[in-house]
Enzyme design. Structure first.
Site, PDB file in Angstrom:
ATOM      1  N   ARG A   1      27.562 -17.261 -11.018  1.00 58.53           N
ATOM      2  CA  ARG A   1      26.156 -16.858 -11.164  1.00 58.53           C
ATOM      3  C   ARG A   1      25.379 -18.123 -11.490  1.00 58.53           C
ATOM      4  NH1 ARG A   1      23.346 -11.861 -14.307  1.00 58.53           N
ATOM      5  NH2 ARG A   1      24.133 -10.875 -12.423  1.00 58.53           N
TER       6      ARG A   1
ATOM      7  N   HIS B   1      21.447 -11.450  -4.485  1.00 57.07           N
ATOM      8  CA  HIS B   1      22.303 -10.745  -5.455  1.00 57.07           C
ATOM      9  C   HIS B   1      23.095  -9.655  -4.707  1.00 57.07           C
ATOM     10  CE1 HIS B   1      23.965  -9.299  -9.040  1.00 57.07           C
ATOM     11  NE2 HIS B   1      22.940  -8.701  -9.601  1.00 57.07           N
TER      12      HIS B   1
ATOM     13  N   GLN C   1      25.042  -6.461  -6.403  1.00 54.73           N
ATOM     14  CA  GLN C   1      24.260  -5.308  -6.859  1.00 54.73           C
ATOM     15  C   GLN C   1      24.031  -4.305  -5.729  1.00 54.73           C
ATOM     16  OE1 GLN C   1      23.158  -4.707 -10.084  1.00 54.73           O
ATOM     17  NE2 GLN C   1      22.577  -2.685  -9.314  1.00 54.73           N
TER      18      GLN C   1
ATOM     19  N   ASP D   1      12.362  -4.257  -9.568  1.00 57.58           N
ATOM     20  CA  ASP D   1      13.116  -5.213 -10.387  1.00 57.58           C
ATOM     21  C   ASP D   1      12.102  -5.881 -11.317  1.00 57.58           C
ATOM     22  OD1 ASP D   1      15.081  -6.949 -11.352  1.00 57.58           O
ATOM     23  OD2 ASP D   1      15.136  -8.214  -9.556  1.00 57.58           O
TER      24      ASP D   1
ATOM     25  N   CYS E   1      18.057  -2.636 -10.689  1.00 62.60           N
ATOM     26  CA  CYS E   1      19.371  -3.246 -10.939  1.00 62.60           C
ATOM     27  C   CYS E   1      19.668  -3.389 -12.436  1.00 62.60           C
ATOM     28  CB  CYS E   1      19.470  -4.600 -10.248  1.00 62.60           C
ATOM     29  SG  CYS E   1      18.304  -5.833 -10.852  1.00 62.60           S
TER      30      CYS E   1
ATOM     31  N   ARG F   1      28.822  -0.704 -10.430  1.00 65.48           N
ATOM     32  CA  ARG F   1      29.152  -2.127 -10.357  1.00 65.48           C
ATOM     33  C   ARG F   1      30.664  -2.313 -10.545  1.00 65.48           C
ATOM     34  NH1 ARG F   1      25.401  -6.147 -11.028  1.00 65.48           N
ATOM     35  NH2 ARG F   1      27.185  -7.394 -10.341  1.00 65.48           N
TER      36      ARG F   1
HETATM   37  N1  NVA Z   1      15.934 -10.613 -10.256  1.00 66.63           N
HETATM   38  C1  NVA Z   1      16.688 -10.558 -11.489  1.00 66.63           C
HETATM   39  C2  NVA Z   1      17.942  -9.755 -11.321  1.00 66.63           C
HETATM   40  C3  NVA Z   1      18.759  -9.620 -12.590  1.00 66.63           C
HETATM   41  C4  NVA Z   1      20.047  -8.854 -12.391  1.00 66.63           C
HETATM   42  C5  NVA Z   1      17.014 -11.977 -11.941  1.00 66.63           C
HETATM   43  O1  NVA Z   1      17.398 -12.795 -11.105  1.00 66.63           O
HETATM   44  O2  NVA Z   1      16.874 -12.261 -13.133  1.00 66.63           O
HETATM   45  N1   CP Z   2      22.191  -6.067 -12.524  1.00 68.17           N
HETATM   46  C1   CP Z   2      22.867  -7.117 -13.021  1.00 68.17           C
HETATM   47  O1   CP Z   2      23.346  -7.988 -12.286  1.00 68.17           O
HETATM   48  O2   CP Z   2      23.017  -7.097 -14.363  1.00 68.17           O
HETATM   49  P1   CP Z   2      23.517  -8.298 -15.270  1.00 68.17           P
HETATM   50  O3   CP Z   2      22.470  -9.375 -15.219  1.00 68.17           O
HETATM   51  O4   CP Z   2      23.623  -7.668 -16.641  1.00 68.17           O
HETATM   52  O5   CP Z   2      24.835  -8.782 -14.763  1.00 68.17           O
END
Ligand code: NVA
Ligand code: CP
Length: 298
Positions: free
Chosen positions: A102, A129, A132, A217, A257, A285
């Site tokens: 990540r 992502h 998800q 989101d 998400c 998930r």
């Molecule tokens: N768009 C959000 C998704 C978090 C799971 C981010 O990147 O922070």
């Molecule tokens: N939706 C998602 O990816 O959650 P986290 O950021 O908690 O992993």
């Protein structure tokens, strides 16, 4: 031979995507503790950003499959002190069976994949992502059946989740309306590659008409915390409310998400209401991650 990676939903054929969803549904109901296809295997998880669902679902999935997961923060490994990505990818992949990352930069994940001798999974980048979407699509299939030909409306930022919805629309063949303020549109090349499946609106209600699923989101993603105030102003007309849900089909679902901010991007009434399946998707998930690990490693 190059290992199979999961960097984007476009790495899957539509048949593979559907098979993953069906397998995740099976794994959700058949919890056989003796089924340990990854016994002795190790997943390295490199997190530059925070996570609850991604971290726990991959770690639990590996444990349930008889394997192990290593949580690696760049602060604690030499990657964070400047060890080249290429070297890190070669070394880490020589010791583990799969690597999940990540990161902020998407290129970091693609570079890792290029030099890794084992499968690399994108656990979220600034661009995409995809994990998800496996869980969201599983939730849609569970509640409403196949999504092919259905209408989905994305409300809010043209961000990593929005890009992954566009890619899902391509692979699973559904229509996607995007309600988004000017200046926050998704990347034009990603929209163009979806060849007419995607339409951009500047009104949330107009976009939601005839939709089977409404998704949103956060307005400021991880790494954009400094833009919070500016974004709250830009997105104030792009909140999912009861009116948005009323503009959609009467049996439309709502997804996010998570983590969510109630009464910012979505009202509490909608996210905690009867059309919301956010917690089903969150639980998925785990099942989707297990199906993905099995697909890449077995
Ligand atoms: N768009 C959000 C998704 C978090 C799971 C981010 O990147 O922070
Ligand atoms: N939706 C998602 O990816 O959650 P986290 O950021 O908690 O992993």
């Amino acid at each position: 031979m190059q290992p199979k990676h999961f960097i984007s939903l476009l790495d899957l054929t539509s048949d593979e995507f559907r098979r993953l969803i069906h397998r995740a549904k099976e794994l959700k109901t058949n919890k056989d503790p003796d089924f340990q296809p990854l016994k002795g295997q190790v997943l390295a998880m490199i997190f530059e950003k925070s996570s609850t669902r991604t971290r726990i679902s991959f770690a639990t999935g590996m444990a349930q499959f008889g394997g192990n997961a290593l949580f690696l923060s760049p602060r604690d490994i030499q990657l964070g002190r400047g060890e080249p990505l290429e070297d890190s990818a070669k070394v880490i992949s020589s010791m583990v069976d799969c690597i999940m990352l990540r990161t902020h930069s998407h290129e970091m994940v693609t570079t890792f994949a290029k030099y890794s001798s084992v499968p690399v999974i994108n656990g979220l980048t600034d661009l995409l992502h995809p994990c998800q979407l496996l869980a969201d699509m599983q939730a849609f299939f569970e509640h409403r059946g196949d999504i092919e030909g259905k209408m989905v409306t994305w409300v809010g930022d043209g961000n990593n989740m929005c890009h992954s919805y566009i890619n899902a629309a391509r692979v699973l063949n559904f229509k996607l309306n995007i309600a988004c303020p000017e200046g926050y549109y998704p990347k034009q090349t990603i929209v163009d590659n979806a060849k007419g499946r995607v339409h951009i609106f500047n009104s949330t209600e107009a976009a939601a008409e005839n939709s089977d699923l409404i998704v949103t989101d956060v307005w400021a993603s991880m790494g954009q915390e400094g833009e919070q105030k500016k974004r709250e102003l830009a997105f104030k007309d792009f909140q999912v409310t009861k009116n948005t849900m009323n503009a959609a089909n009467s049996d439309a679902l709502f997804m996010h998400c998570l983590p969510a901010h109630r009464n910012k991007e979505v009202t509490a009434e909608v996210i905690d209401g009867s059309q919301s399946v956010v917690f089903d998707a969150a639980e998925n998930r785990l099942h989707a991650q297990k199906a993905l690990l099995e697909f890449l490693l077995c």
